[in-house]
Design a protein around this motif. Structure first.
Motif, mmCIF file in Angstrom:
data_model
loop_
_atom_site.group_PDB
_atom_site.id
_atom_site.type_symbol
_atom_site.label_atom_id
_atom_site.label_comp_id
_atom_site.label_asym_id
_atom_site.label_seq_id
_atom_site.Cartn_x
_atom_site.Cartn_y
_atom_site.Cartn_z
ATOM 1 N N ARG A 91 -3.311 6.315 11.950
ATOM 2 C CA ARG A 91 -4.659 6.472 11.392
ATOM 3 C C ARG A 91 -5.127 7.928 11.405
ATOM 4 N N LYS A 92 -4.623 8.681 12.387
ATOM 5 C CA LYS A 92 -5.007 10.092 12.482
ATOM 6 C C LYS A 92 -4.360 10.883 11.352
ATOM 7 N N LEU A 93 -3.149 10.488 10.996
ATOM 8 C CA LEU A 93 -2.385 11.210 9.970
ATOM 9 C C LEU A 93 -2.792 10.774 8.565
ATOM 10 N N TYR A 94 -2.992 9.483 8.402
ATOM 11 C CA TYR A 94 -3.367 8.946 7.090
ATOM 12 C C TYR A 94 -4.796 8.399 7.148
ATOM 13 N N THR A 95 -5.729 9.202 6.690
ATOM 14 C CA THR A 95 -7.108 8.711 6.628
ATOM 15 C C THR A 95 -7.384 8.131 5.239
ATOM 16 N N VAL A 96 -6.628 8.616 4.237
ATOM 17 C CA VAL A 96 -6.743 8.089 2.868
ATOM 18 C C VAL A 96 -5.341 7.772 2.330
ATOM 19 N N ASP A 97 -5.281 6.901 1.327
ATOM 20 C CA ASP A 97 -3.990 6.598 0.713
ATOM 21 C C ASP A 97 -3.725 7.586 -0.430
ATOM 22 N N TYR A 98 -2.731 7.321 -1.249
ATOM 23 C CA TYR A 98 -2.361 8.297 -2.295
ATOM 24 C C TYR A 98 -3.427 8.420 -3.379
ATOM 25 N N ALA A 107 2.966 23.888 8.371
ATOM 26 C CA ALA A 107 3.948 23.574 7.316
ATOM 27 C C ALA A 107 3.310 23.689 5.933
ATOM 28 N N SER A 108 2.032 23.282 5.823
ATOM 29 C CA SER A 108 1.347 23.382 4.531
ATOM 30 C C SER A 108 1.197 24.839 4.115
ATOM 31 N N PHE A 109 0.868 25.711 5.111
ATOM 32 C CA PHE A 109 0.738 27.139 4.793
ATOM 33 C C PHE A 109 2.088 27.747 4.433
ATOM 34 N N ALA A 110 3.133 27.211 5.058
ATOM 35 C CA ALA A 110 4.480 27.734 4.784
ATOM 36 C C ALA A 110 4.849 27.548 3.321
ATOM 37 N N ILE A 111 4.311 26.499 2.688
ATOM 38 C CA ILE A 111 4.573 26.258 1.261
ATOM 39 C C ILE A 111 4.043 27.444 0.448
ATOM 40 N N ILE A 112 2.841 27.924 0.824
ATOM 41 C CA ILE A 112 2.244 29.070 0.103
ATOM 42 C C ILE A 112 3.134 30.298 0.287
ATOM 43 N N LEU A 113 3.559 30.509 1.529
ATOM 44 C CA LEU A 113 4.426 31.664 1.805
ATOM 45 C C LEU A 113 5.718 31.583 0.989
ATOM 46 N N GLY A 114 6.275 30.381 0.949
ATOM 47 C CA GLY A 114 7.512 30.166 0.194
ATOM 48 C C GLY A 114 7.325 30.482 -1.285
ATOM 49 N N VAL A 125 0.850 -1.189 0.000
ATOM 50 C CA VAL A 125 0.000 0.000 0.000
ATOM 51 C C VAL A 125 0.888 1.242 0.000
ATOM 52 N N LEU A 126 0.472 2.238 -0.761
ATOM 53 C CA LEU A 126 1.215 3.501 -0.789
ATOM 54 C C LEU A 126 0.360 4.555 -0.099
ATOM 55 N N LEU A 127 0.788 4.949 1.092
ATOM 56 C CA LEU A 127 -0.003 5.919 1.856
ATOM 57 C C LEU A 127 0.246 7.345 1.374
ATOM 58 N N GLY A 128 1.380 7.560 0.748
ATOM 59 C CA GLY A 128 1.622 8.850 0.111
ATOM 60 C C GLY A 128 2.385 9.852 0.955
ATOM 61 N N PHE A 129 2.402 11.083 0.443
ATOM 62 C CA PHE A 129 3.190 12.161 1.063
ATOM 63 C C PHE A 129 2.345 12.980 2.030
ATOM 64 N N ARG A 130 2.941 13.357 3.138
ATOM 65 C CA ARG A 130 2.343 14.328 4.048
ATOM 66 C C ARG A 130 3.416 15.364 4.394
ATOM 67 N N PRO A 131 3.092 16.653 4.398
ATOM 68 C CA PRO A 131 4.115 17.646 4.750
ATOM 69 C C PRO A 131 4.319 17.707 6.265
ATOM 70 N N GLY A 132 5.505 18.096 6.667
ATOM 71 C CA GLY A 132 5.745 18.260 8.107
ATOM 72 C C GLY A 132 7.031 17.634 8.609
ATOM 73 N N GLY A 133 7.694 16.845 7.778
ATOM 74 C CA GLY A 133 8.983 16.267 8.175
ATOM 75 C C GLY A 133 8.881 15.416 9.423
ATOM 76 N N GLN A 189 0.008 17.777 14.615
ATOM 77 C CA GLN A 189 -0.985 18.112 13.565
ATOM 78 C C GLN A 189 -0.988 19.605 13.281
ATOM 79 N N TRP A 190 -0.842 20.410 14.332
ATOM 80 C CA TRP A 190 -0.731 21.859 14.120
ATOM 81 C C TRP A 190 0.452 22.135 13.211
ATOM 82 N N TYR A 191 1.552 21.440 13.546
ATOM 83 C CA TYR A 191 2.780 21.648 12.760
ATOM 84 C C TYR A 191 2.533 21.308 11.291
ATOM 85 N N ASP A 192 1.827 20.195 11.044
ATOM 86 C CA ASP A 192 1.528 19.788 9.654
ATOM 87 C C ASP A 192 0.766 20.884 8.927
ATOM 88 N N ILE A 193 -0.238 21.451 9.628
ATOM 89 C CA ILE A 193 -1.068 22.484 8.997
ATOM 90 C C ILE A 193 -0.238 23.740 8.716
#
Lengths: 283, 340
Positions: free
Chosen positions: A148-155, B46-53, A128-136, B40-44
């Motif tokens: 499950r909280k982070l990945y609710t859907v796959d790619y 970070a997503s906005f930071a892409i727009i700023l960038g 399964v490929l869950l895909g990309f999420r931003p945030g490092g 999760q806050w950080y994720d959100i």
């Protein structure tokens, strides 16, 4: 030709235009690609440990792969990703893929398209490929605590809860091994610090050659089970699984290119000494 | 002033302290905040930071064009590329495909058309069509018009065909779409080219800069050579005895520099060559023995001993620096994040 003339020629050659060096490198990289030599490949200890970590898993064991590289480092890291996928599918493991880099998702799709059909692996059942999420590192922490909280859907935007192989997978602790294919930040270091170390899930990695210096202390400390280092590492892994791929085919070119660079260094130093001796004689 | 300074500092202080407590206090509430909510806050954010960038990139490039700074022409390319990518991502899917109804009754007539579109043989296509009432052709048309020929052929063969579009999001990853084309045929080769240039620059730079000027430079050069050769298969084909002979010759050079006596140099070189030859002959010339002269073993030692020592020192230094800086930020001493 007297001695002085000969030395003058050597010194002159030492000041060769850099475009000549570029051309020579291009030729020595290209020739072995067109006419492979087939140099023998010997696995280093770090690659062997990576192989052993994956090999220790059996049928049905859950393997988490993380793709953190893009097109720039694809020639180095993609062969090792394909080799590990070969290894995993051949042993019937369940492969879960996440991406910390947006480009990583494209790389993962490429690798899966190339390898999965060879083993008749079925999406959702075998991989399964869950895909990309931003945030490092925040993504790694999220996977560690509640995937499950982070990945609710796959790619493909398919609900994760409807994917058969996602049943019973809730956090990082549900995996047997983490394997990161990393070309920088976020990557292996973040997986060790926020994923593998807090949960105790063993981890191995494949990285670009340039990153090995940064990663090797973690391997030495036992936080990583082996490192596949750059294209030579990929070639070694291919040799260990008995599947020649892109890593092996690039090794002849890299070997000859390295040799030519070493010869350049030696020749550069000879001209440097001759020049220095000549200037010392003058004064 | 209150809204511009104190509020920011207070937010950073509270968030920083809470995150820190999450690691040291055994409280499910704190742990939940650090592990779930904060990340999760950080994720959100970070997503906005892409727009700023992206906006920042545009601003810089536009300013360069307007002020006609050095190489401003390249900025035009950057802006055009940016808008092309945005268009391909958000406005123009370019992901059309043909959906065929009532396939079952017309398998033999549609199979050749589908095979041509999917670049497969009819034998490969037939099993996919058997028993399927509808079929989505696995070929993407960026422009609907380019599908006309196939569309007409399918309609003529008696099936009910219609043009459909992949959904938003799907169009980014599907093979053949505009965005995928952009990634595959522009971004990928350009990124690979930039990275590949490294090899040329490394070769040129090492030729000019890697000089035996002093002891440290010599160590660096030797380590570089050992790692460059030891990492690749060629290194494992170089016998340890060959390295032994090179060491003997180097020792001869060293003896000549120190004593400046031909007889001494001759004695060192001859003695060394004899010793290496006898030892090699006795042991049967194994390529990888003695291990300390075998390049792959040597490079592994350089990686795992001196390199790790240096890397760990740097890592520990960085970690201490991060602790210090984090505390300064949390306590409001360091305000560079507010632009001060």
């Amino acid at each position: 030709m007297d001695k002085n003339n000969f030395i003058s020629i050597i010194i002159k050659l030492g000041k060769v235009d850099r475009r000549v060096i570029f051309l020579l490198i291009a030729v020595v990289v290209l020739l072995p690609l067109l006419f492979p030599i087939g140099l023998p490949i010997r696995a280093t200890d770090t690659t062997q440990r990576s192989f052993n970590a994956v090999d220790a898993l059996g049928q049905g064991d859950k393997l988490l792969l993380s793709f953190e590289y893009g097109p720039s480092t694809k020639p180095e890291i993609h062969p090792m990703a394909e080799a590990v996928l070969h290894h995993a599918f051949s042993k019937g493991m369940k492969v879960y893929i996440v991406c910390l880099w947006p480009d990583g998702q494209f790389m993962a799709i490429d690798a899966l398209n190339a390898i999965a059909p060879q083993y008749n692996a079925v999406y959702g059942e075998d991989y399964v490929l869950l895909g990309f999420r931003p945030g490092g590192e925040a993504v790694v922490k999220g996977i560690t605590s509640n995937l499950r909280k982070l990945y609710t859907v796959d790619y493909q935007n398919t609900l994760v809860e409807s994917i058969p192989m996602m049943q019973g997978v809730n956090s990082l602790a549900d995996f047997k091994l983490i394997f990161s294919f990393s070309a920088g930040y976020p990557g292996t270091v973040e997986w060790v610090q926020y994923g593998s170390d807090p949960t105790g899930v063993p981890m191995s990695t494949g990285t670009a050659s340039i990153q090995v210096n940064e990663i090797i202390p973690y391997e030495n400390a036992g936080q990583l089970r082996g490192v596949i280092a750059g294209m030579p590492g990929a070639a070694e892994y291919e040799a260990l699984i008995g599947k020649k791929g892109l890593g092996t085919s690039g090794m002849d070119a890299q070997s000859i290119a390295h040799l030519v660079i070493v010869l350049f260094i030696i020749f550069g130093n000879i001209t440097y000494f001759l020049e220095r001796r000549r200037s010392e004689k003058k004064y | 002033m209150f809204w511009k300074r104190q509020v920011h500092i207070a937010i950073v202080f509270i968030t920083g302290i809470l995150t820190l407590f999450g690691w040291f206090v055994d409280s499910p509430r704190f742990e939940s905040f650090v592990n779930d909510d904060a990340t999760q806050w950080y994720d959100i954010i970070a997503s906005f930071a892409i727009i700023l960038g992206a906006l920042n990139l545009l601003k810089l490039q536009f300013l360069k064009i307007v002020k006609q700074k050095k190489d401003w022409q390249y900025s035009i390319l950057a802006v055009v590329g940016f808008f092309f990518a945005i268009t391909a991502g958000f406005f123009w899917k370019g992901a059309n495909y043909i959906h065929i109804n009532n396939v079952t009754a017309n398998v033999s007539t549609v199979a050749p058309v589908i095979a041509e579109m999917e670049q497969k043989t009819i034998e490969q296509v037939l099993p996919l069509l058997e028993g399927a009432d509808t079929y989505d052709v696995g070929h993407i048309f960026i422009i609907k018009g380019s599908a006309k020929k196939y569309f007409d052929e399918l309609t003529a063969s008696g099936v009910n065909a219609e043009m459909k579009e992949k959904s938003w999001g799907e169009h980014l990853l599907e093979e053949g779409t505009v965005f995928n084309w952009l990634f595959k045929y522009l971004f990928t080769p350009m990124s690979a080219t930039m990275f590949a240039l490294l090899a040329f620059f490394v070769a040129s730079a090492s030729y000019r800069a890697f000089r035996i000027r002093n002891f440290e430079a010599t160590l660096l050069l030797l380590s570089g050579i050992i790692i460059m050769l030891g990492r690749v298969p060629l290194g494992s084909s170089i016998s340890a005895w060959f390295i032994a002979y090179i060491i003997v010759l180097s020792a001869g050079m060293g003896a000549n520099i120190i004593w400046k006596n031909r007889m001494t140099t001759f004695a060192v070189v001859t003695g060394g060559i004899l010793l290496v030859t006898i030892l090699g002959w006795i042991s049967g010339w194994p390529v990888d023995k003695p291990g300390f002269l075998y390049l792959p073993v040597l490079q592994e030692w350089i990686y795992t001993v001196p390199n790790i020592a240096g890397a760990r020192a740097i890592m520990i230094g960085i970690a201490l620096g991060m602790i210090g800086t984090s505390l300064r930020i949390i306590l409001g001493i360091e305000k560079s994040f507010m632009g001060e």
